[in-house]
Design a protein around this motif. Structure first.
Motif, mmCIF file in Angstrom:
data_model
loop_
_atom_site.group_PDB
_atom_site.id
_atom_site.type_symbol
_atom_site.label_atom_id
_atom_site.label_comp_id
_atom_site.label_asym_id
_atom_site.label_seq_id
_atom_site.Cartn_x
_atom_site.Cartn_y
_atom_site.Cartn_z
ATOM 1 N N ARG A 58 0.832 -1.207 0.000
ATOM 2 C CA ARG A 58 0.000 0.000 0.000
ATOM 3 C C ARG A 58 0.863 1.252 0.000
ATOM 4 N NH1 ARG A 58 -1.498 3.791 3.689
ATOM 5 N NH2 ARG A 58 -3.655 4.590 3.657
ATOM 6 N N GLU A 59 1.934 1.256 0.812
ATOM 7 C CA GLU A 59 2.771 2.444 0.915
ATOM 8 C C GLU A 59 3.561 2.691 -0.368
ATOM 9 O OE1 GLU A 59 2.883 4.873 3.551
ATOM 10 O OE2 GLU A 59 0.993 3.786 3.404
ATOM 11 N N ARG A 60 4.000 1.641 -1.036
ATOM 12 C CA ARG A 60 4.674 1.831 -2.337
ATOM 13 C C ARG A 60 3.739 2.471 -3.344
ATOM 14 N NH1 ARG A 60 6.760 -3.255 -1.389
ATOM 15 N NH2 ARG A 60 5.320 -4.283 -2.843
ATOM 16 N N LEU A 61 2.514 1.989 -3.382
ATOM 17 C CA LEU A 61 1.548 2.551 -4.328
ATOM 18 C C LEU A 61 1.225 4.003 -3.976
ATOM 19 C CD1 LEU A 61 -0.961 -0.422 -4.789
ATOM 20 C CD2 LEU A 61 1.141 0.080 -6.047
ATOM 21 N N ARG A 62 1.063 4.287 -2.692
ATOM 22 C CA ARG A 62 0.724 5.655 -2.275
ATOM 23 C C ARG A 62 1.826 6.647 -2.636
ATOM 24 N NH1 ARG A 62 1.818 9.044 1.668
ATOM 25 N NH2 ARG A 62 3.221 7.556 2.698
ATOM 26 N N ARG A 63 3.092 6.248 -2.433
ATOM 27 C CA ARG A 63 4.212 7.150 -2.699
ATOM 28 C C ARG A 63 4.513 7.293 -4.192
ATOM 29 N NH1 ARG A 63 6.691 4.000 1.368
ATOM 30 N NH2 ARG A 63 7.917 3.001 -0.299
ATOM 31 N N SER A 64 4.298 6.244 -4.949
ATOM 32 C CA SER A 64 4.759 6.228 -6.340
ATOM 33 C C SER A 64 3.691 6.590 -7.363
ATOM 34 C CB SER A 64 5.292 4.827 -6.685
ATOM 35 O OG SER A 64 6.350 4.461 -5.818
ATOM 36 N N LEU A 65 2.426 6.384 -7.017
ATOM 37 C CA LEU A 65 1.354 6.523 -8.003
ATOM 38 C C LEU A 65 0.281 7.489 -7.530
ATOM 39 C CD1 LEU A 65 0.729 2.738 -8.819
ATOM 40 C CD2 LEU A 65 2.357 4.286 -9.931
ATOM 41 N N THR A 66 -0.374 8.119 -8.477
ATOM 42 C CA THR A 66 -1.658 8.764 -8.241
ATOM 43 C C THR A 66 -2.698 7.935 -8.965
ATOM 44 O OG1 THR A 66 -0.709 10.978 -8.001
ATOM 45 C CG2 THR A 66 -3.046 10.837 -8.586
ATOM 46 N N LEU A 67 -3.540 7.277 -8.200
ATOM 47 C CA LEU A 67 -4.528 6.355 -8.757
ATOM 48 C C LEU A 67 -5.898 7.010 -8.740
ATOM 49 C CD1 LEU A 67 -3.404 3.161 -6.812
ATOM 50 C CD2 LEU A 67 -2.833 3.771 -9.171
ATOM 51 N N VAL A 68 -6.551 7.050 -9.885
ATOM 52 C CA VAL A 68 -7.910 7.564 -9.991
ATOM 53 C C VAL A 68 -8.801 6.460 -10.549
ATOM 54 C CG1 VAL A 68 -9.425 9.305 -10.998
ATOM 55 C CG2 VAL A 68 -7.103 9.927 -10.295
ATOM 56 N N PHE A 69 -9.769 6.072 -9.755
ATOM 57 C CA PHE A 69 -10.710 5.028 -10.139
ATOM 58 C C PHE A 69 -12.066 5.652 -10.462
ATOM 59 C CE2 PHE A 69 -7.725 3.432 -7.005
ATOM 60 C CZ PHE A 69 -7.360 2.172 -7.455
ATOM 61 N N ILE A 70 -12.710 5.147 -11.494
ATOM 62 C CA ILE A 70 -14.117 5.471 -11.749
ATOM 63 C C ILE A 70 -14.886 4.157 -11.737
ATOM 64 C CG2 ILE A 70 -15.791 6.674 -13.206
ATOM 65 C CD1 ILE A 70 -13.494 8.121 -14.548
ATOM 66 N N PRO A 71 -15.344 3.732 -10.575
ATOM 67 C CA PRO A 71 -16.140 2.508 -10.534
ATOM 68 C C PRO A 71 -17.574 2.793 -10.988
ATOM 69 C CG PRO A 71 -15.891 3.397 -8.333
ATOM 70 C CD PRO A 71 -15.105 4.299 -9.248
ATOM 71 N N MET A 72 -18.137 1.879 -11.730
ATOM 72 C CA MET A 72 -19.511 1.990 -12.196
ATOM 73 C C MET A 72 -19.724 3.265 -13.001
ATOM 74 S SD MET A 72 -23.105 1.307 -10.159
ATOM 75 C CE MET A 72 -22.654 -0.317 -9.583
ATOM 76 N N LEU A 73 -19.053 3.333 -14.152
ATOM 77 C CA LEU A 73 -19.195 4.473 -15.057
ATOM 78 C C LEU A 73 -20.607 4.564 -15.627
ATOM 79 C CD1 LEU A 73 -17.699 6.789 -16.589
ATOM 80 C CD2 LEU A 73 -17.212 5.094 -18.375
ATOM 81 N N ASN A 74 -21.317 3.449 -15.698
ATOM 82 C CA ASN A 74 -22.665 3.409 -16.278
ATOM 83 C C ASN A 74 -23.675 2.973 -15.213
ATOM 84 O OD1 ASN A 74 -24.975 3.031 -17.820
ATOM 85 N ND2 ASN A 74 -24.134 1.340 -19.033
#
Length: 440
Positions: A137-153
Motif C-alpha cells: 500500500r505504501e509503495r503505491l501511495r508514494r509512487s502513483l496517483t490512482l484515480v478510479f471510476i467505478p460503475m461508469l454506467n
C-alpha cells in the motif's frame, strides 16, 4: 470439459509528463519480481482479508455499491469526488488514492452488466483505507496517483444491462462522446493525463481459449492505436503490463487466459486511450467453473490489479517477457453451454431418433435456466461442457414440449428438461436428469 457420469447436470494524443520512458524491452528468462507466485498469493490474501462483505453477488445497483464502500471511502487517504452524472442523473464518482508522480486511470462497469471488477475495486478501496502499515500500500501511495471510476454506467447497472439509459454502448461512444458517461471519462482523461490506464470489463461466459480450449476465465489486450496494429512506445508499455498480468494469472488459472480480439476499433475507449498517449490494458473477466457469482474472479482481479499497479510503481513490469502476452491464444466465441451427444430422443408415441442436443442457459455464468438451442447432428459443435449420452434415451419432460393437435413437439427455445434412461420406455431405468432435480 467432460461431465462425469456420476454427476447430474442441474440447470440452474496526450503526453506523459512526469513519466520516465521505458529503458527498453529486454526480455527476462525468469519471472520478474512483480509477478511471482508468492506475490500473487499475497494479493489473494489481501483480497480475502479486505473483502467487502456487503457485496456478495454480481448484480447490485449504484446505491448498493456506494453504501457498501462508504466506510472505506470515508478514510482521509481516499478522496471521493462527483465527476459527472448519468443520463438519469445518478452521480458518477471518482476515488483517488496516492500522491505519486505516475498517474493511472482505472474505470469499471461502463457496461452495466459487467460488475466483476467493480466488486474487486470495493475490496481495493478497503485495503487502501485500512492497511496503513502494509508495504505494498505504501509503495503505491508514494509512487502513483490512482484515480478510479467505478460503475461508469450506473443507469445500466440498475437494470443489469450493457447499455446506458438510451440504449447506447458507452464503450462505442469514445469518438462522438454524445453520452454524459463518455464525456465524463474523456474529461477525466484530459484532466489527469494518465500514463497508464486499465479498462475493466466482463466478457461472455461462453468464450473459450482458442476454438477447442476451455472456458476463458480472463482475457487481456493491449489495444491497437490505429488500424496498422503497430507497436509504438505507448502500446509497447501496455503490452509489457499485459504480459506481467498474464504471468500472474497463470499461477492460479493456467490455460484459462486468452488474448482479446486486437482489431482496431475507432469508437472504443481502450483503443483511443492508447492513441491519446495512455498505455492502456483491457482486462476481461469471463467465467470459471463453480463460480456463479464471480467471487473467485473478483479475488483474482484484486490480486492482479494490485500486482499490476505495483509493477508500474516499481518499474518491474519492464522485465516482463512480451511473449507471455503475445503467445496467448485468442478468444473464440460461438460455443454452446452444454452439448448432449449420442443419445436418442423419444417423443411420446414416436420411435426413438438419434439426436444431439445443444443447450444454452439464460444465465450463462450461474448456469441457470437452460433452453434447447439446436438439435440434430452437432458433431462439429463446441461447448463449455459435453455430456456423452451414447446408448441412452432422452425423454423430454412436459415443460420441454409444445402440444399441437397432431402431437407434442420439441421446439428450439424450449425449457431444457430431460430424463436420460436406459431404454425408450418411460419406465426404464433412470440414469440422470438434465434440468431437473436429481433422482431419489
Amino acid at each position: 470439459m467432460k461431465i462425469s457420469p456420476s454427476k447430474f447436470l442441474v440447470v440452474a494524443a496526450f503526453g506523459v509528463q512526469g513519466f520516465t520512458p521505458s529503458r527498453g524491452h529486454a526480455q527476462s528468462t525468469t519471472t520478474p519480481a512483480c509477478c511471482t507466485a508468492a506475490v500473487f498469493a499475497n494479493g489473494l490474501r489481501i483480497a480475502d482479508r479486505y473483502r467487502v462483505s456487503a457485496i456478495t453477488e454480481r448484480r447490485f445497483t449504484h446505491n448498493d455499491f456506494w453504501r457498501a464502500v462508504d466506510p472505506s471511502t470515508k478514510s482521509p487517504t481516499l478522496h471521493v469526488e462527483q465527476v459527472g452524472q448519468s443520463i438519469l442523473g445518478r452521480p458518477i464518482r471518482s476515488v483517488t488514492f496516492g500522491q505519486g508522480p505516475t498517474k493511472v486511470l482505472l474505470w469499471s462497469q461502463m457496461h452495466g452488466d459487467e460488475a466483476t471488477a467493480t466488486m474487486a475495486l470495493a475490496d481495493v478501496f478497503r485495503f487502501f483505507a485500512e492497511a496503513t502499515d502494509d508495504p505494498l500500500r505504501e509503495r503505491l501511495r508514494r509512487s502513483l496517483t490512482l484515480v478510479f471510476i467505478p460503475m461508469l454506467n450506473p443507469d445500466g447497472a440498475e437494470l443489469f444491462q450493457r447499455e446506458n439509459a438510451v440504449g447506447i454502448d458507452v464503450n462505442r461512444d469514445a469518438r462522438r462522446q454524445v453520452t454524459p458517461e463518455a464525456q465524463t471519462l474523456k474529461k477525466m482523461h484530459e484532466t489527469l493525463r494518465p500514463q497508464f490506464g486499465f479498462n475493466l470489463h466482463d466478457q461472455n461466459a461462453r468464450t473459450r481459449v482458442g476454438r477447442r480450449g476451455v472456458q476463458s476465465g480472463i482475457a487481456l489486450l493491449a489495444p491497437a492505436y490505429d488500424s496498422t496494429l503497430a507497436y509504438n512506445a505507448v502500446r509497447s508499455r501496455a503490452r509489457l503490463v499485459a504480459a506481467a498480468l498474464a504471468t500472474m494469472f497463470a499461477h492460479e488459472i493456467p490455460g484459462r487466459i486468452a488474448k482479446y480480439d486486437d482489431a482496431f476499433n475507432p469508437r472504443a475507449f481502450g483503443d483511443l486511450m492508447q492513441q491519446w498517449g495512455t498505455s492502456t490494458v483491457l482486462i476481461e473477466s469471463g467465467a470459471l467453473p463453480d463460480d456463479p457469482q464471480k467471487q473467485r474472479l473478483r479475488a483474482l482481479n484484486v490480486a492482479a490489479i494490485l500486482g499490476a499497479l505495483d509493477a508500474i510503481a516499481t518499474g518491474s513490469y519492464e522485465a516482463a517477457a512480451s511473449q507471455e502476452y503475445e503467445s496467448l491464444p485468442f478468444n473464440q466465441g460461438g460455443a454452446f453451454d452444454v452439448l448432449v451427444m449420442g443419445g436418442q430422443l423419444v417423443l411420446p408415441g414416436k420411435a426413438p431418433m438419434p439426436v444431439d442436443l445443444a443447450i444454452n442457459y439464460d444465465d450463462a455464468v450461474a448456469r441457470q435456466a437452460g433452453r434447447v438451442r439446436d438439435s440434430g447432428d452437432l458433431s462439429d459443435a463446441i461447448a463449455i461442457d459435453t455430456l456423452n449420452a451414447s446408448g441412452l434415451f432422452l425423454h423430454p419432460a412436459r415443460t420441454a414440449l409444445t402440444t399441437t393437435p397432431a402431437g407434442p413437439m420439441l421446439r428450439l427455445g424450449a425449457v431444457a428438461e430431460f430424463e436420460l434412461r436406459r431404454g425408450p420406455d418411460a419406465s426404464s431405468e433412470l440414469v440422470r436428469r438434465i434440468g431437473g432435480p436429481p433422482p431419489r
